[in-house]
Design an enzyme around this catalytic site. Sequence first.
Site, PDB file in Angstrom:
ATOM      1  N   HIS A  57       0.898  -1.123  -0.090  1.00 49.30           N
ATOM      2  CA  HIS A  57      -0.112  -0.038   0.017  1.00 49.30           C
ATOM      3  C   HIS A  57       0.855   1.235   0.061  1.00 49.30           C
ATOM      4  O   HIS A  57       1.958   1.081   0.542  1.00 49.30           O
ATOM      5  CB  HIS A  57      -1.030  -0.162   1.182  1.00 49.30           C
ATOM      6  CG  HIS A  57      -2.059  -0.985   1.347  1.00 49.30           C
ATOM      7  ND1 HIS A  57      -3.007  -0.939   2.187  1.00 49.30           N
ATOM      8  CD2 HIS A  57      -2.239  -1.967   0.315  1.00 49.30           C
ATOM      9  CE1 HIS A  57      -3.882  -2.146   1.828  1.00 49.30           C
ATOM     10  NE2 HIS A  57      -3.634  -2.613   0.733  1.00 49.30           N
ATOM     11  N   GLU A 116       0.891   3.996   1.689  1.00 49.27           N
ATOM     12  CA  GLU A 116       1.707   4.203   3.257  1.00 49.27           C
ATOM     13  C   GLU A 116       2.714   3.289   3.586  1.00 49.27           C
ATOM     14  O   GLU A 116       3.571   3.831   3.904  1.00 49.27           O
ATOM     15  CB  GLU A 116       0.186   4.152   4.234  1.00 49.27           C
ATOM     16  CG  GLU A 116      -0.753   4.893   4.048  1.00 49.27           C
ATOM     17  CD  GLU A 116      -1.685   4.105   3.158  1.00 49.27           C
ATOM     18  OE1 GLU A 116      -1.698   3.378   2.329  1.00 49.27           O
ATOM     19  OE2 GLU A 116      -3.024   4.067   3.916  1.00 49.27           O
ATOM     20  N   CYS A 148      -6.152   1.911   5.809  1.00 50.03           N
ATOM     21  CA  CYS A 148      -6.580   0.442   6.168  1.00 50.03           C
ATOM     22  C   CYS A 148      -6.050   0.308   7.685  1.00 50.03           C
ATOM     23  O   CYS A 148      -5.026   0.784   8.118  1.00 50.03           O
ATOM     24  CB  CYS A 148      -6.196  -0.501   5.178  1.00 50.03           C
ATOM     25  SG  CYS A 148      -4.587  -1.259   5.316  1.00 50.03           S
ATOM     26  N   CYS A 185      -2.325  -0.383   7.672  1.00 45.71           N
ATOM     27  CA  CYS A 185      -1.314   1.126   7.491  1.00 45.71           C
ATOM     28  C   CYS A 185      -1.495   1.630   8.867  1.00 45.71           C
ATOM     29  O   CYS A 185      -0.589   2.494   9.221  1.00 45.71           O
ATOM     30  CB  CYS A 185      -1.932   1.660   6.279  1.00 45.71           C
ATOM     31  SG  CYS A 185      -1.477   0.773   4.824  1.00 45.71           S
TER      32      CYS A 185
HETATM   33 ZN   LIG Z   1      -3.451   0.152   3.812  1.00 44.92          ZN
END
Ligand SMILES: [Zn+2]
Length: 151
Positions: free
Chosen positions: A54, A56, A84, A87
């Site tokens: 992801h 991040e 999410c 993260c």
């Molecule tokens: Zn994430």
Amino acid sequence: MSPFRSHMKAALAAARAAAARGEVPVGAVVVSPGGTVIAAAGNRTRELNDPTAHAEILALRAACAAAGSERLPGHDLYVTLEPCPMCASAISQARIARLYYGAADPKSGGVAHGPRIFQHPQSHHVPEVYDGIDAAEAEALLKAFFAARRG
Ligand SMILES: [Zn+2]
């Protein structure tokens, strides 16, 4: 302390670059205490065959490498979509000082939705959270991306 300046435009640029690569358009940047963007990343889960890639996570990894530290106290993270749970947890582990995010994510978010990671007693570090930053632009990117995939 330097005067506040939003770095969400840089995160949105990283999100647009992710869309151009066929990735879900989410972008993130990490900003040093001095106000310099030290890492920028967009989603690369498909390219890297990595469900943890992801924006991040990639931005935190790059920022930690640049800082030569596993922690980033005093640093800010800007991301175009509500993080999410994975993260959000990484943001806490990295000791990020302030989290700025754009669009809310009722389906997969972990900050204002779902497990609300930062409100959990096991979250040992809680950043200041600012939501809704340039949210309309982040939402438009996501909507266009998913509409094109359905079409
Ligand atoms: Zn994430």
